[in-house]
Design a protein around this motif. Structure first.
Motif, PDB file in Angstrom:
ATOM      1  N   ASP A 135       0.634  -1.453  -0.404  1.00  0.00           N
ATOM      2  CA  ASP A 135       0.185  -0.047  -0.136  1.00  0.00           C
ATOM      3  C   ASP A 135       1.478   1.077  -0.375  1.00  0.00           C
ATOM      4  OD1 ASP A 135      -2.211  -1.357  -0.056  1.00  0.00           O
ATOM      5  OD2 ASP A 135      -2.908  -1.280   2.144  1.00  0.00           O
ATOM      6  N   ARG A 136       2.108   1.373   0.176  1.00  0.00           N
ATOM      7  CA  ARG A 136       2.599   2.412   1.019  1.00  0.00           C
ATOM      8  C   ARG A 136       3.438   2.512  -0.572  1.00  0.00           C
ATOM      9  NH1 ARG A 136       7.349   3.139   5.904  1.00  0.00           N
ATOM     10  NH2 ARG A 136       8.056   4.658   5.411  1.00  0.00           N
ATOM     11  N   LEU A 137       3.507   1.501  -1.427  1.00  0.00           N
ATOM     12  CA  LEU A 137       4.417   1.738  -2.659  1.00  0.00           C
ATOM     13  C   LEU A 137       3.447   1.745  -3.477  1.00  0.00           C
ATOM     14  CD1 LEU A 137       7.074  -1.238  -2.011  1.00  0.00           C
ATOM     15  CD2 LEU A 137       7.320   0.864  -1.471  1.00  0.00           C
ATOM     16  N   GLY A 138       1.954   2.224  -2.926  1.00  0.00           N
ATOM     17  CA  GLY A 138       1.195   1.990  -4.149  1.00  0.00           C
ATOM     18  C   GLY A 138       1.286   0.823  -5.305  1.00  0.00           C
ATOM     19  N   ASP A 267       9.625   7.797   0.790  1.00  0.00           N
ATOM     20  CA  ASP A 267       8.065   7.855   1.740  1.00  0.00           C
ATOM     21  C   ASP A 267       7.400   6.887   1.106  1.00  0.00           C
ATOM     22  OD1 ASP A 267       8.917   9.234   4.415  1.00  0.00           O
ATOM     23  OD2 ASP A 267       8.020  10.400   3.007  1.00  0.00           O
ATOM     24  N   SER A 268       7.993   6.721  -0.518  1.00  0.00           N
ATOM     25  CA  SER A 268       7.248   5.579  -1.199  1.00  0.00           C
ATOM     26  C   SER A 268       8.092   4.266  -1.446  1.00  0.00           C
ATOM     27  CB  SER A 268       6.149   6.796  -1.797  1.00  0.00           C
ATOM     28  OG  SER A 268       6.730   6.865  -2.868  1.00  0.00           O
ATOM     29  N   GLY A 269       8.862   4.774  -0.924  1.00  0.00           N
ATOM     30  CA  GLY A 269       9.448   3.375  -1.571  1.00  0.00           C
ATOM     31  C   GLY A 269      11.092   3.968  -2.415  1.00  0.00           C
ATOM     32  N   LEU A 270      11.512   2.854  -3.052  1.00  0.00           N
ATOM     33  CA  LEU A 270      12.887   3.222  -3.718  1.00  0.00           C
ATOM     34  C   LEU A 270      12.562   3.987  -5.108  1.00  0.00           C
ATOM     35  CD1 LEU A 270      14.708   0.127  -2.471  1.00  0.00           C
ATOM     36  CD2 LEU A 270      15.643   2.380  -1.791  1.00  0.00           C
TER      37      LEU A 270
HETATM   38  P1  TYD Z   1      12.830  -3.663   3.719  1.00  0.00           P
HETATM   39  O1  TYD Z   1      12.534  -3.125   3.080  1.00  0.00           O
HETATM   40  O2  TYD Z   1      12.133  -4.222   5.068  1.00  0.00           O
HETATM   41  O3  TYD Z   1      13.873  -3.936   4.522  1.00  0.00           O
HETATM   42  P2  TYD Z   1      14.424  -5.655   4.614  1.00  0.00           P
HETATM   43  O4  TYD Z   1      14.185  -5.993   3.826  1.00  0.00           O
HETATM   44  O5  TYD Z   1      16.655  -4.867   3.903  1.00  0.00           O
HETATM   45  O6  TYD Z   1      14.499  -5.554   6.546  1.00  0.00           O
HETATM   46  O7  TYD Z   1      12.735  -2.010   4.124  1.00  0.00           O
HETATM   47  C1  TYD Z   1      12.473  -1.871   5.472  1.00  0.00           C
HETATM   48  C2  TYD Z   1      12.942   0.116   6.042  1.00  0.00           C
HETATM   49  O8  TYD Z   1      12.839   1.326   4.879  1.00  0.00           O
HETATM   50  C3  TYD Z   1      11.781   1.002   7.200  1.00  0.00           C
HETATM   51  O9  TYD Z   1      13.072   0.853   7.754  1.00  0.00           O
HETATM   52  C4  TYD Z   1      11.598   1.336   6.624  1.00  0.00           C
HETATM   53  C5  TYD Z   1      12.013   2.238   4.940  1.00  0.00           C
HETATM   54  N1  TYD Z   1      10.586   2.389   4.277  1.00  0.00           N
HETATM   55  C6  TYD Z   1      10.270   3.951   3.883  1.00  0.00           C
HETATM   56  O10 TYD Z   1      11.984   4.585   3.888  1.00  0.00           O
HETATM   57  N2  TYD Z   1       9.508   3.878   2.659  1.00  0.00           N
HETATM   58  C7  TYD Z   1       9.592   2.722   2.160  1.00  0.00           C
HETATM   59  O11 TYD Z   1       8.043   3.277   1.059  1.00  0.00           O
HETATM   60  C8  TYD Z   1       9.148   1.159   2.525  1.00  0.00           C
HETATM   61  C9  TYD Z   1       8.357   0.491   2.239  1.00  0.00           C
HETATM   62  C10 TYD Z   1      10.434   1.048   3.714  1.00  0.00           C
END
Ligand code: TYD
Ligand code: MG
Length: 454
Positions: A135-138, A267-270
């Motif tokens: 949801d956060r990533l849309g 905030d919405s992913g990489l």
């Molecule tokens: P995650 O992909 O769960 O890490 P891993 O699988 O390597 O353990 O990422 C977790 C971190 O990323 C968490 O601290 C929150 C941050 N994050 C964001 O800043 N923005 C986002 O959109 C998402 C999904 C996570």
């Protein structure tokens, strides 16, 4: 599963290969502590019963069937670049990194963009948690099938039934094979599970992504024990508190290593960063002493980064040298060369160095930039902000040429830098490829200091 139904397992020393029917704290052969890990006992091949047609016959290299060019795009160009141009059928890709760095995020993003169904096995998070992230990533695609399951046998059964375009195992430390009695995350479990996934990938042609957390101990049951099994090893790097993430290939049977992809965690992913140099230099203070621009290479990609030095009078009786993002041995060597050859007195100073943006510079081509930043801070003389530097320094202060000089110069010209201080050997070869920059070739560290601070 009852113990009697399990395949037979043995305990093998990971250091010397000693085999024992039961676990021992110390290997009686090589004396290593805690080195025995559970493994499945290899079935003895009944040679006499094998039909001769089962054996592979040698064939001329020219007639061996190559890959039919088919690579599947992950839908994320930076990810594809690190994979060597996309995902190869039947390949096993290990995505390693510290917990919380963004491994699940990038794989979920890739899964949403791949042209087919992805089976996302979540062994450490519930479907609800995956949904929250999506949801956060849309991401709302039905092409992602989420399977919260920790038994590898069930996972493989489901994967064979649904025949996905790609399989994601998140993470290898939390799945387990019922054939071994040891706990998920132990060396034996991690290796046996990976070997099973490898066999699945090769026999069905399905690419498999394996997530592996780098454990506190680094080597034990972490991604390192899998490096030799899988086809491709990618590490996701970044510093806490920095939003930049670098995806780096350290092993790739289907492409070049040392290739990197640069991302920013938002905030919405990489988000992909197509022009990292611009971003790494965007918040640079202009004309400030101690800050220089180094032109480095990451694989085939030139990268301009800011290197900062702070040289202060010594605060304790012993002078301190501290560096972030640089090899400290290399830094000590350059400081010694500056002291001895260039007459830059650093004995009564503390030296701090930092690569801005949380990047790691391990190339010797950064030597000259390190030296320049230190001298700039010591003398409180700024290096002009439109100048960039590269070059390797030797122990007698000579500046040696480095590879890919042209690519470095072109990248710098692209982002509007004007002056370069580079090895004389590279300068001589560049001539008409200087991209309109004013280039100064230097033979030794003295000439470099002269060119930058005179
Ligand atoms: P995650 O992909 O769960 O890490 P891993 O699988 O390597 O353990 O990422 C977790 C971190 O990323 C968490 O601290 C929150 C941050 N994050 C964001 O800043 N923005 C986002 O959109 C998402 C999904 C996570
Ligand atoms: Mg995760």
């Amino acid at each position: 599963m009852a113990k009697s139904e399990r395949a037979k397992s043995v305990y093998r020393c990971q250091a010397c290969g000693f085999e024992s029917p039961k676990w021992l704290g110390r290997c009686p052969d090589c004396g290593q502590w805690n080195s025995l890990a559970e493994e499945l006992e290899a079935p003895k091949p009944a040679l006499s019963k094998r039909a001769s047609s089962v054996f592979s016959a040698p064939e001329p290299l020219s007639q061996v069937q190559g890959m039919d060019g088919g690579r599947t795009s992950t839908g994320i160009p930076e990810f594809d670049r690190v994979l060597g141009g996309g995902l190869v059928a039947g390949s096993v890709v290990l995505v390693g990194g510290d917990p919380g760095i963004g491994k699940s995020t990038i794989l979920l993003q890739a899964a949403s963009k791949m042209p087919g169904m992805t089976l996302y096995v979540s062994a450490e998070e519930s479907s609800f948690q995956i949904k929250t992230r999506a949801d956060r990533l849309g991401i709302y695609q039905d092409s992602i099938m989420v399977l919260p399951e920790i038994s590898l046998e069930h996972v493989l059964m489901e994967a064979k039934r649904s025949n996905p375009l790609a399989l994601v195992i998140d993470s290898i430390q939390t799945v387990f094979t019922e054939e071994l009695g040891s706990a998920p995350g132990s060396v034996g479990q991690v290796r046996e599970s990976a070997a099973k996934l490898m066999r699945f990938a090769k026999s069905t042609g399905t690419p498999v992504f394996i997530v592996g957390h780098v454990t506190k101990e680094g080597t034990i049951a972490g991604p390192r024990v899998l490096e030799h099994i899988v086809d491709t090893v990618l590490y996701f790097e970044g510093q806490r508190g920095h939003s930049f993430r670098v995806l780096r290939a350290v092993k790739n049977r289907f492409g070049s290593t040392n290739e990197i992809g640069v991302f920013e965690m938002t905030d919405s992913g990489l988000n992909e960063i197509a022009n990292p140099s611009e971003l790494f230099l965007s918040e640079r203070p202009l004309n400030v002493s101690g800050s220089v621009v180094a032109a480095c290479m990451e694989g085939t990609r030139p990268l301009l980064v800011e290197l900062q030095a702070l040289v202060t009078p010594v605060t304790f009786s012993v002078s301190r040298r501290s560096s972030l993002g640089l090899d400290s041995q290399r830094v000590n060597l350059i400081l010694a060369v500056l002291e001895k050859v260039a007459g830059v007195h650093l004995a009564a100073t503390d030296v701090f160095l930092n690569v801005v943006g949380g990047l790691k510079l391990e190339e010797p081509a950064a030597d000259l930039a390190i030296a320049a930043a230190v001298v700039s801070s010591l003398r409180e003389k700024p290096v002009p902000s439109d100048t960039f530097i590269f070059g390797e320094t030797g122990l007698s202060g000579e500046v040696r040429s480095v590879n890919h000089a042209e690519a470095r110069v072109r990248e710098a010209s692209k982002i509007g830098l004007k002056n370069a201080v580079i090895p004389w050997g590279n300068c001589a070869k560049l001539k008409d490829k200087s991209c309109g920059l004013r280039i100064t070739g230097v033979r030794n560290i003295d000439e470099a200091i002269e060119a930058l601070f005179a």
